[in-house]
Design a protein around this motif. Structure first.
Motif, PDB file in Angstrom:
ATOM      1  N   TRP A  10      32.901  32.733  88.979  1.00 43.57           N
ATOM      2  CA  TRP A  10      33.370  32.090  89.033  1.00 43.57           C
ATOM      3  C   TRP A  10      33.478  31.032  87.665  1.00 43.57           C
ATOM      4  N   HIS A  11      33.389  30.309  87.136  1.00 47.65           N
ATOM      5  CA  HIS A  11      33.036  29.386  85.978  1.00 47.65           C
ATOM      6  C   HIS A  11      34.272  30.369  85.260  1.00 47.65           C
ATOM      7  N   ARG A  12      33.342  31.695  84.586  1.00 49.94           N
ATOM      8  CA  ARG A  12      34.333  32.308  83.744  1.00 49.94           C
ATOM      9  C   ARG A  12      35.451  33.093  84.131  1.00 49.94           C
ATOM     10  N   SER A  13      35.741  32.740  85.757  1.00 46.26           N
ATOM     11  CA  SER A  13      37.219  32.624  85.949  1.00 46.26           C
ATOM     12  C   SER A  13      38.359  31.637  85.564  1.00 46.26           C
ATOM     13  N   VAL A  14      37.397  30.430  85.582  1.00 43.23           N
ATOM     14  CA  VAL A  14      38.729  29.478  85.773  1.00 43.23           C
ATOM     15  C   VAL A  14      38.575  29.153  84.173  1.00 43.23           C
ATOM     16  N   GLY A  15      37.413  29.542  83.684  1.00 38.08           N
ATOM     17  CA  GLY A  15      38.322  29.184  82.167  1.00 38.08           C
ATOM     18  C   GLY A  15      39.263  30.376  81.449  1.00 38.08           C
ATOM     19  N   GLN A  16      38.846  31.799  82.499  1.00 38.80           N
ATOM     20  CA  GLN A  16      40.857  32.548  82.072  1.00 38.80           C
ATOM     21  C   GLN A  16      42.195  31.777  81.978  1.00 38.80           C
ATOM     22  N   MET A  17      41.722  31.278  83.771  1.00 41.07           N
ATOM     23  CA  MET A  17      42.593  30.796  84.298  1.00 41.07           C
ATOM     24  C   MET A  17      43.730  29.424  83.428  1.00 41.07           C
ATOM     25  N   ILE A  18      42.490  28.573  82.580  1.00 43.71           N
ATOM     26  CA  ILE A  18      42.336  27.809  81.376  1.00 43.71           C
ATOM     27  C   ILE A  18      43.554  28.812  80.496  1.00 43.71           C
ATOM     28  N   ASP A  19      42.908  29.574  80.138  1.00 43.15           N
ATOM     29  CA  ASP A  19      43.960  30.133  78.499  1.00 43.15           C
ATOM     30  C   ASP A  19      45.192  30.472  79.629  1.00 43.15           C
ATOM     31  N   ALA A  20      45.340  31.055  81.106  1.00 46.64           N
ATOM     32  CA  ALA A  20      46.271  31.516  80.822  1.00 46.64           C
ATOM     33  C   ALA A  20      47.922  30.774  81.474  1.00 46.64           C
ATOM     34  N   LEU A  21      47.277  29.496  81.226  1.00 50.02           N
ATOM     35  CA  LEU A  21      48.124  27.994  82.096  1.00 50.02           C
ATOM     36  C   LEU A  21      49.722  28.369  81.149  1.00 50.02           C
ATOM     37  N   ASP A  22      49.796  29.171  79.798  1.00 51.19           N
ATOM     38  CA  ASP A  22      51.085  28.829  79.436  1.00 51.19           C
ATOM     39  C   ASP A  22      51.614  29.952  79.618  1.00 51.19           C
ATOM     40  N   GLN A  23      50.402  31.473  80.558  1.00 54.17           N
ATOM     41  CA  GLN A  23      51.434  32.261  80.456  1.00 54.17           C
ATOM     42  C   GLN A  23      51.944  32.774  81.617  1.00 54.17           C
ATOM     43  N   THR A  24      53.578  33.594  81.921  1.00 57.45           N
ATOM     44  CA  THR A  24      54.270  33.813  83.021  1.00 57.45           C
ATOM     45  C   THR A  24      53.645  34.402  84.363  1.00 57.45           C
ATOM     46  N   ASN A  25      51.962  34.877  83.850  1.00 58.51           N
ATOM     47  CA  ASN A  25      51.654  35.264  84.730  1.00 58.51           C
ATOM     48  C   ASN A  25      51.059  34.842  85.629  1.00 58.51           C
TER      49      ASN A  25
END
Length: 262
Positions: A10-25
């Protein structure tokens, strides 16, 4: 304290979501992450405002990829009867909101429920709401063909701080994509012969509020509510809420339709 593999994932996934904040997907990634923990059948990301009609930032694709006509009806004016939209205007708050918490007493008896909600959302809805300082509310809505059970709601409540933080941080990126001014909110005066108070009573009737709920919201007596109802029916020449809903829906469609060029 030791962490489980699921916690680490879960924590790894949240980290990936933070990296994707400016992504279209971004929204697709977030929805897929949530779907891994709680099943649902539809989703949409909306920005509610008391001054403008809702903005749609993302939504689940239709089966054939074409626009959902029912959802277009929602944006053309049915949102005015949406329990979540009404709740955001009456007492905006940040958190996880359940349909059972915001739906009026007679919600499942309304034409809105029968002709829109149960066809588009089907059974249950839950929203992550991030209320903004400017009064608007960013919402991630999840719809399900089955009721969300206690365990699912508990899990969504547990992860809501992460989800709400992601919503709050994503909003600036979304607003940058809004290149045109927001259209004004559709005119709620769908009964030209009704007084302002009768319009209020009529809208609350259509949203599923009982006479007691209407009286409480408008700070009037139940008897006064009944008098307003009689006046509404008499002025519009109708005998049922079904007819009242048809008038309301047609008025919203007329207002949302493009005007012919003269």
């Amino acid at each position: 304290m030791t962490m489980s593999l699921e916690d680490i994932a879960w924590h790894r996934s949240v980290g990936q979501m933070i990296d994707a904040l400016d992504q279209t997907n971004f929204w697709t990634q977030l929805v897929r992450l949530l779907e891994h923990y709680v099943p649902f059948d539809s989703w949409v990301v909306l920005l509610f405002s008391s001054e403008h009609k809702p903005l749609v930032f993302a939504e689940c694709p239709g089966q054939d990829g074409s626009p959902d006509q029912l959802f277009q009806d929602y944006l053309n004016g049915l949102y005015l009867l949406d329990p979540f939209y009404i709740a955001s205007r009456e007492h905006s708050r940040t958190g996880l909101l359940r349909l059972a918490e915001v739906a009026p007493e007679h919600f499942e008896l309304t034409e809105y429920y029968q002709r829109y909600f149960r066809l588009n959302v089907v059974a249950d809805e839950i929203q992550f709401n991030s209320h903004q300082p400017d009064g608007r509310t960013l919402c991630l809505s999840l719809g399900s063909r089955q009721r969300f059970d206690r365990e699912q709601i508990a899990l969504l409540s547990l992860i809501q701080p992460w989800v709400l933080s992601l919503l709050r941080q994503r909003l600036p990126y979304e607003l940058k994509q809004v290149s045109t001014p927001e259209p004004p909110e559709l005119n709620d005066e769908w009964g030209t012969h009704l007084t302002a108070r009768e319009l209020d009573v009529g809208r609350l009737m259509l949203s599923g509020c009982s006479s007691k709920e209407i009286a409480r919201k408008l700070d009037i007596s139940v008897e006064t509510v009944k008098v307003h109802k009689k006046h509404i029916y008499r002025k519009l020449g109708i005998k049922s809420q079904s007819e009242l809903f048809s008038i309301f829906l047609q008025a919203q469609k007329d207002q949302g339709a493009p005007h012919p060029v003269s």
